[in-house]
Design a protein around this motif. Structure first.
Motif, PDB file in Angstrom:
ATOM      1  N   ILE A  65      -7.461  -5.939  10.001  1.00 16.65           N
ATOM      2  CA  ILE A  65      -6.310  -6.200   9.145  1.00 16.65           C
ATOM      3  C   ILE A  65      -6.685  -7.237   8.103  1.00 16.65           C
ATOM      4  CG2 ILE A  65      -5.373  -7.926  10.711  1.00 16.65           C
ATOM      5  CD1 ILE A  65      -2.567  -6.879   9.954  1.00 16.65           C
ATOM      6  N   ASP A  66      -6.294  -6.969   6.870  1.00 14.35           N
ATOM      7  CA  ASP A  66      -6.462  -7.905   5.763  1.00 14.35           C
ATOM      8  C   ASP A  66      -5.076  -8.311   5.303  1.00 14.35           C
ATOM      9  OD1 ASP A  66      -9.291  -7.573   5.667  1.00 14.35           O
ATOM     10  OD2 ASP A  66      -9.032  -5.759   4.465  1.00 14.35           O
ATOM     11  N   ARG A  67      -4.890  -9.604   5.049  1.00  8.49           N
ATOM     12  CA  ARG A  67      -3.608 -10.128   4.573  1.00  8.49           C
ATOM     13  C   ARG A  67      -3.776 -10.537   3.122  1.00  8.49           C
ATOM     14  NH1 ARG A  67      -0.428 -13.462   8.042  1.00  8.49           N
ATOM     15  NH2 ARG A  67      -0.960 -15.074   6.564  1.00  8.49           N
ATOM     16  N   THR A  68      -2.877 -10.049   2.250  1.00  7.26           N
ATOM     17  CA  THR A  68      -2.950 -10.369   0.835  1.00  7.26           C
ATOM     18  C   THR A  68      -1.602 -10.877   0.349  1.00  7.26           C
ATOM     19  OG1 THR A  68      -4.564  -8.578   0.553  1.00  7.26           O
ATOM     20  CG2 THR A  68      -3.577  -9.490  -1.448  1.00  7.26           C
ATOM     21  N   PRO A  69      -1.476 -12.192   0.154  1.00 11.06           N
ATOM     22  CA  PRO A  69      -0.221 -12.708  -0.386  1.00 11.06           C
ATOM     23  C   PRO A  69      -0.163 -12.439  -1.896  1.00 11.06           C
ATOM     24  CG  PRO A  69      -1.708 -14.525   0.176  1.00 11.06           C
ATOM     25  CD  PRO A  69      -2.403 -13.250   0.526  1.00 11.06           C
ATOM     26  N   THR A  70       0.961 -11.939  -2.384  1.00 11.23           N
ATOM     27  CA  THR A  70       1.160 -11.669  -3.805  1.00 11.23           C
ATOM     28  C   THR A  70       2.535 -12.165  -4.211  1.00 11.23           C
ATOM     29  OG1 THR A  70       2.240  -9.504  -3.618  1.00 11.23           O
ATOM     30  CG2 THR A  70      -0.189  -9.533  -3.543  1.00 11.23           C
ATOM     31  N   PHE A  75       1.166  -8.455   1.712  1.00  8.20           N
ATOM     32  CA  PHE A  75       0.712  -7.099   1.997  1.00  8.20           C
ATOM     33  C   PHE A  75      -0.311  -7.143   3.127  1.00  8.20           C
ATOM     34  CE2 PHE A  75       2.400  -6.533  -2.208  1.00  8.20           C
ATOM     35  CZ  PHE A  75       2.947  -5.258  -2.172  1.00  8.20           C
ATOM     36  N   LEU A  76      -0.186  -6.223   4.066  1.00  7.45           N
ATOM     37  CA  LEU A  76      -1.149  -6.061   5.147  1.00  7.45           C
ATOM     38  C   LEU A  76      -1.881  -4.748   4.910  1.00  7.45           C
ATOM     39  CD1 LEU A  76       1.194  -6.916   8.161  1.00  7.45           C
ATOM     40  CD2 LEU A  76      -0.267  -8.482   6.854  1.00  7.45           C
ATOM     41  N   THR A  77      -3.193  -4.793   4.900  1.00  3.66           N
ATOM     42  CA  THR A  77      -3.990  -3.572   4.810  1.00  3.66           C
ATOM     43  C   THR A  77      -4.676  -3.405   6.155  1.00  3.66           C
ATOM     44  OG1 THR A  77      -4.369  -3.931   2.454  1.00  3.66           O
ATOM     45  CG2 THR A  77      -5.813  -2.347   3.580  1.00  3.66           C
ATOM     46  N   ILE A  78      -4.312  -2.329   6.850  1.00  6.70           N
ATOM     47  CA  ILE A  78      -4.888  -2.063   8.166  1.00  6.70           C
ATOM     48  C   ILE A  78      -5.943  -0.987   7.994  1.00  6.70           C
ATOM     49  CG2 ILE A  78      -4.436  -1.329  10.527  1.00  6.70           C
ATOM     50  CD1 ILE A  78      -1.557  -2.367  10.107  1.00  6.70           C
ATOM     51  N   ARG A  79      -7.164  -1.308   8.348  1.00  9.27           N
ATOM     52  CA  ARG A  79      -8.299  -0.391   8.175  1.00  9.27           C
ATOM     53  C   ARG A  79      -8.673   0.233   9.518  1.00  9.27           C
ATOM     54  NH1 ARG A  79      -9.632  -1.196   3.096  1.00  9.27           N
ATOM     55  NH2 ARG A  79      -9.230  -3.241   2.167  1.00  9.27           N
ATOM     56  N   GLN A  80      -8.829   1.536   9.504  1.00 13.69           N
ATOM     57  CA  GLN A  80      -9.172   2.308  10.703  1.00 13.69           C
ATOM     58  C   GLN A  80     -10.672   2.550  10.741  1.00 13.69           C
ATOM     59  OE1 GLN A  80      -4.928   4.625  10.594  1.00 13.69           O
ATOM     60  NE2 GLN A  80      -6.717   5.832  10.225  1.00 13.69           N
ATOM     61  N   PRO A  81     -11.209   2.849  11.917  1.00 10.54           N
ATOM     62  CA  PRO A  81     -12.661   3.037  12.049  1.00 10.54           C
ATOM     63  C   PRO A  81     -13.209   4.197  11.213  1.00 10.54           C
ATOM     64  CG  PRO A  81     -11.593   3.102  14.210  1.00 10.54           C
ATOM     65  CD  PRO A  81     -10.532   2.951  13.194  1.00 10.54           C
ATOM     66  N   ASP A  82     -12.374   5.193  10.916  1.00  9.72           N
ATOM     67  CA  ASP A  82     -12.841   6.354  10.144  1.00  9.72           C
ATOM     68  C   ASP A  82     -12.795   6.119   8.638  1.00  9.72           C
ATOM     69  OD1 ASP A  82     -10.154   6.458   9.522  1.00  9.72           O
ATOM     70  OD2 ASP A  82      -9.814   8.466  10.335  1.00  9.72           O
ATOM     71  N   GLY A  83     -12.420   4.904   8.219  1.00  7.22           N
ATOM     72  CA  GLY A  83     -12.349   4.587   6.801  1.00  7.22           C
ATOM     73  C   GLY A  83     -10.941   4.695   6.229  1.00  7.22           C
ATOM     74  N   GLY A  84     -10.035   5.319   6.964  1.00  5.31           N
ATOM     75  CA  GLY A  84      -8.653   5.412   6.511  1.00  5.31           C
ATOM     76  C   GLY A  84      -7.980   4.052   6.585  1.00  5.31           C
TER      77      GLY A  84
END
Length: 137
Positions: A65-70, A75-84
């Protein structure tokens, strides 16, 4: 975009990472507590969160998970092992999170006072959260 929250949680009852509430004083204090709890939970996750991408039968700590305050919010970007990946926006109105892009809605289900499950398009994620009961709102 909207999310559905369990009937047991009131409109002002769910705070995810940042407290969404009705009273600004409570929201500010709750936001600080929720943020501290989130930092601790994320540190304990060692960079990984429990997830079950579409088709997976069990949850595993394989998503990051990446957290991006704007200016529009966190915003939370959740990255899956398959690249999705999935992008979620943390709300401050008591809904928790909403899908930040795409046509699929995020469905939020409180699991405990410290964890929620978010489902988007068959992908499921377990996220640290501060969940308040409807009685606490």
């Amino acid at each position: 975009m909207s999310t559905r929250i369990s009937e047991s949680v009131g409109f002002c009852g769910l705070a995810v990472l940042l407290l969404g509430g009705c009273d600004s004083g409570l929201r500010d204090k709750g936001a600080e507590l929720a943020e501290a709890a989130n930092r601790e939970a994320m540190a304990n996750a060692e960079g990984g969160i429990l997830c079950a991408p579409r088709g997976a039968t069990d949850f595993a700590r394989v998503c990051s998970i990446d957290r991006t305050p704007t200016q529009d919010g966190l915003f939370l970007t959740i990255r899956q092992p398959d690249g999705g990946f999935r992008r979620l926006l943390v709300t401050t109105d008591g809904r928790g999170v909403v899908a930040a892009d795409g046509a699929e809605k995020a469905v939020v289900t409180p699991l405990s006072g410290t964890e929620i499950e978010v489902e988007v398009g068959g992908d499921r994620y377990r996220l640290p959260a501060t969940v308040k009961s409807g009685d606490d709102a």
